[in-house]
Motif scaffolding. Structure first.
Motif, PDB file in Angstrom:
ATOM      1  N   ARG A 146      -4.247  28.477 -33.964  1.00 31.51           N
ATOM      2  CA  ARG A 146      -3.429  28.434 -35.170  1.00 31.51           C
ATOM      3  C   ARG A 146      -4.017  29.404 -36.186  1.00 31.51           C
ATOM      4  O   ARG A 146      -5.178  29.775 -36.105  1.00 31.51           O
ATOM      5  CB  ARG A 146      -3.431  27.027 -35.768  1.00 31.51           C
ATOM      6  N   ARG A 206      13.834  30.515 -26.492  1.00 34.43           N
ATOM      7  CA  ARG A 206      13.050  29.711 -27.427  1.00 34.43           C
ATOM      8  C   ARG A 206      13.989  28.748 -28.147  1.00 34.43           C
ATOM      9  O   ARG A 206      15.079  29.134 -28.557  1.00 34.43           O
ATOM     10  CB  ARG A 206      12.327  30.630 -28.414  1.00 34.43           C
ATOM     11  N   ASP A 208      14.734  25.698 -31.085  1.00 38.36           N
ATOM     12  CA  ASP A 208      14.428  24.871 -32.254  1.00 38.36           C
ATOM     13  C   ASP A 208      15.373  23.682 -32.185  1.00 38.36           C
ATOM     14  O   ASP A 208      16.553  23.853 -31.887  1.00 38.36           O
ATOM     15  CB  ASP A 208      14.702  25.619 -33.562  1.00 38.36           C
ATOM     16  N   LYS A 228      10.193  23.115 -34.726  1.00 38.69           N
ATOM     17  CA  LYS A 228       9.920  24.414 -34.102  1.00 38.69           C
ATOM     18  C   LYS A 228       8.764  24.313 -33.120  1.00 38.69           C
ATOM     19  O   LYS A 228       8.090  23.302 -33.046  1.00 38.69           O
ATOM     20  CB  LYS A 228       9.588  25.442 -35.203  1.00 38.69           C
ATOM     21  N   ASN A 229       8.573  25.409 -32.387  1.00 39.41           N
ATOM     22  CA  ASN A 229       7.474  25.530 -31.433  1.00 39.41           C
ATOM     23  C   ASN A 229       7.665  24.693 -30.175  1.00 39.41           C
ATOM     24  O   ASN A 229       6.758  24.029 -29.704  1.00 39.41           O
ATOM     25  CB  ASN A 229       6.130  25.169 -32.098  1.00 39.41           C
ATOM     26  N   ASN A 231       8.099  25.020 -26.403  1.00 42.20           N
ATOM     27  CA  ASN A 231       7.924  26.096 -25.430  1.00 42.20           C
ATOM     28  C   ASN A 231       8.337  25.742 -24.012  1.00 42.20           C
ATOM     29  O   ASN A 231       8.218  26.560 -23.111  1.00 42.20           O
ATOM     30  CB  ASN A 231       6.472  26.564 -25.415  1.00 42.20           C
ATOM     31  N   SER A 235       8.340  19.866 -23.586  1.00 39.81           N
ATOM     32  CA  SER A 235       8.023  19.743 -25.016  1.00 39.81           C
ATOM     33  C   SER A 235       9.278  19.385 -25.799  1.00 39.81           C
ATOM     34  O   SER A 235       9.222  18.567 -26.722  1.00 39.81           O
ATOM     35  CB  SER A 235       7.509  21.052 -25.606  1.00 39.81           C
ATOM     36  N   HIS A 263       6.670  21.257 -37.266  1.00 42.31           N
ATOM     37  CA  HIS A 263       6.048  22.000 -36.184  1.00 42.31           C
ATOM     38  C   HIS A 263       5.629  21.003 -35.115  1.00 42.31           C
ATOM     39  O   HIS A 263       4.999  20.000 -35.422  1.00 42.31           O
ATOM     40  CB  HIS A 263       4.821  22.720 -36.772  1.00 42.31           C
ATOM     41  N   ARG A 265       3.302  19.701 -32.347  1.00 41.80           N
ATOM     42  CA  ARG A 265       1.946  19.906 -31.834  1.00 41.80           C
ATOM     43  C   ARG A 265       1.856  19.268 -30.462  1.00 41.80           C
ATOM     44  O   ARG A 265       1.696  18.051 -30.343  1.00 41.80           O
ATOM     45  CB  ARG A 265       0.919  19.305 -32.782  1.00 41.80           C
ATOM     46  N   GLU A 266       1.944  20.120 -29.462  1.00 42.18           N
ATOM     47  CA  GLU A 266       1.970  19.671 -28.083  1.00 42.18           C
ATOM     48  C   GLU A 266       0.744  18.814 -27.748  1.00 42.18           C
ATOM     49  O   GLU A 266       0.860  17.751 -27.141  1.00 42.18           O
ATOM     50  CB  GLU A 266       2.028  20.907 -27.164  1.00 42.18           C
ATOM     51  N   THR A 271       5.006  15.740 -34.518  1.00 45.62           N
ATOM     52  CA  THR A 271       5.466  16.840 -35.359  1.00 45.62           C
ATOM     53  C   THR A 271       4.757  16.738 -36.709  1.00 45.62           C
ATOM     54  O   THR A 271       4.449  15.645 -37.177  1.00 45.62           O
ATOM     55  CB  THR A 271       6.992  16.782 -35.607  1.00 45.62           C
TER      56      THR A 271
END
Ligand code: ADP
Ligand code: MG
Ligand code: ZN
Length: 494
Positions: A146, A206, A208, A228-229, A231, A235, A263, A265-266, A271
């Motif tokens: 990050r 990608r 969202d 977001k994020n 992948n 996820s 965001h 966070r895997e 989030t």
């Protein structure tokens, strides 16, 4: 910031989740959207750049016609209105964007409306699809990847200016499975029309996710957060469920959901807030003065239509059609046949099923053999000789081979090809005559009088045990259905 609340596990009784997805797909053009630089993944960083995609003063964009063609194909495939569109500048500052603005379509996108059908028959609406340029790619070095805690950042402008098509769905999705199915279906369509290579792991696709929750039965939509994020499909599913559960927890604690960007966070499975609506950028959109509006003409639309092949939904419908022609098979889209049809089309093996049916195979049997056995080795299955496979299905349907034997022969066909009758003969594979099956059933009944008695008394679940014993004693030569028929006959006589 709202106080920490304990997040329940989704689904939460009495609550429904609502999601709408924004999918960004990199179009597989040879060159970038506004310059002649190569559009390629994995090249040496900063080798595919020029004054245009580096945003140097005085450089001018020239629209890539191939990107417009691909966007039009996607529009045709989704049943959208492909129309006159206009590029805007979306202004913001970030090191991955050398011009300090992104050229994107804003209120006049190239595709408007349309829909897509999921394998279970549910239709998901499409709001719009618009063309825009991708940003460069930053890599934060040191720390955990990050930006916070990184010692420095690297930026690769090879991706800057790569054409993107952003496809926005209606808020029609109601579960994590549906969200995943939607992306999988969209991906299959994008690959089928040649718009994308579909490689999520390379960032070609990608996603969202906009997520809100409401009480079951409520007609109005709740406040959404944009996550977001994401992948991977995995996820996406996890994030949608976690975000819905988080919002329910906030509401149950008496709070309100703030519209914000979050965001995923895997590693932590949750989030976290990125920016709220109040902090949202003012992008100061204005029309891009260096580009004229794009007006697709009739010839372009005709080319787009001609370039769209039979899409997954139509291919599934064709298989369902074959199944219902086959007679008593329920062509229900849910349940086993529905799942088999979806799997067979997803692995590009529907032509094998259709071809075998044309050559006299029973539709449900051909479908099951391809979905359950052949699809495990898709490459070999795509090379399978259709006539040989059809012949094998005919042998099994005629009772010349048991299901177990047919699977063995299929395994040989997949590995080395050949003639199913010769393969069966060479291995001494032949289904038992009906009399022999009865013989095995009698001996199993004698060896297991207690189970046999329960079967005769009407206990259904003991059938599996008895069939299994007969299969074992016969060394897999007895056909399961034939054994079952003998069991049923014995019970109706009792
Ligand atoms: P924005 O520019 O604010 O991101 P867009 O119109 O581009 O808005 O995208 C909005 C996305 O959010 C769409 O995919 C839409 O389906 C989805 N969406 C809108 N309202 C809701 C809601 N209440 N709950 C879940 N998703 C929503
Ligand atoms: Mg958005
Ligand atoms: Zn360039």
């Amino acid at each position: 910031m709202s106080a920490a609340v304990t997040v329940p596990v989704w689904p939460v009784e009495g609550w429904e989740l609502v999601a709408g997805l924004e999918v960004h797909t990199e179009l597989s053009t040879a060159t970038k959207l506004f310059c002649g630089c190569r559009n390629a993944f994995g090249d040496v960083p900063n080798t595919n750049t020029c004054p245009v995609c580096l945003g140097l003063p005085g450089s001018l964009p020239v629209l890539n016609a191939e990107a417009v063609e691909l966007a039009a194909r996607v529009g045709v495939a989704l049943g959208s209105d492909v129309r006159r569109s206009l590029f805007h500048r979306k202004n913001y500052f970030y090191p991955d964007m050398p011009k300090n603005y992104q050229v994107s379509q804003y209120d006049e996108p190239i595709c408007v409306g349309g829909s897509l059908e999921l394998p279970d028959g549910v239709r998901i609406g499409i709001v719009r699809a618009h063309l825009e340029e991708d940003t460069g790619k930053t890599t934060h070095v040191g720390g955990d990847g990050r930006i916070h805690g990184a010692s420095h950042s690297l930026v690769d402008y090879n991706r800057a200016g790569v054409p993107l098509l952003e496809i926005v769905s209606e808020p029609d999705l109601r579960s994590a499975e549906q969200a995943r199915a939607y992306v999988a279906e969209l991906r299959a369509i994008l690959v089928a029309v040649g718009a994308s290579d579909g490689r999520m792991e390379e960032g070609s696709l990608r996603v969202d996710a906009n997520v809100s929750v409401r009480r079951v039965g409520d007609a109005t939509l709740g406040t959404r957060c944009e996550v977001k994020n994401l992948n991977s499909l995995r996820s996406l599913g996890r994030a949608v469920e976690h975000e819905a559960a988080r919002q329910v927890a906030v509401l149950l604690a008496g709070g309100t959901v703030a519209q914000e960007t979050r965001h995923w966070r895997e590693d932590e499975g949750r989030t976290v807030a990125m920016r709220s609506k109040e902090e949202a950028f003012d992008y100061r959109y204005f029309p891009e003065p260096d580009l004229v509006p794009v007006a697709p003409d009739a010839a372009l639309l005709e080319r787009a239509r001609a370039a769209v092949p039979m899409l997954p939904a139509a291919r599934r419908a064709r298989l369902f059609g074959l199944l219902s022609r086959g007679g008593d098979q329920d062509p229900a889209r849910a349940g086993a046949p529905g799942a088999q049809v979806a799997a067979v089309v997803a692995s590009d093996l529907d032509q094998l099923v259709a071809g075998a049916v044309e050559r006299g195979a029973e539709p449900a049997l051909a479908l099951a053999r391809v979905a359950n056995e052949a699809a495990a080795e898709p490459d070999a299955a795509r090379r399978l000789d259709v006539e040989a496979f059809a012949h094998l299905c005919r042998m099994e349907a005629a009772g010349e081979l048991s299901a177990t034997q047919a699977k063995t022969v299929l395994g040989v066909l997949l590995a080395e090809g050949g003639d199913p009758a010769e393969i069966a003969a060479a291995r001494g594979l032949a289904a038992l005559p009906a009399g022999a099956v009865e013989e095995f059933v009698r001996s199993v009944a004698a060896a297991h009088p207690e189970e046999w008695g329960r079967w005769l008394a009407g206990e259904e679940k003991v059938a599996g045990f008895l069939v299994g014993r007969v299969m074992r004693e016969s060394g897999g030569r007895a056909d399961g259905k034939a054994v079952r028929a003998v069991l049923d006959a014995a019970r109706s006589r009792a």
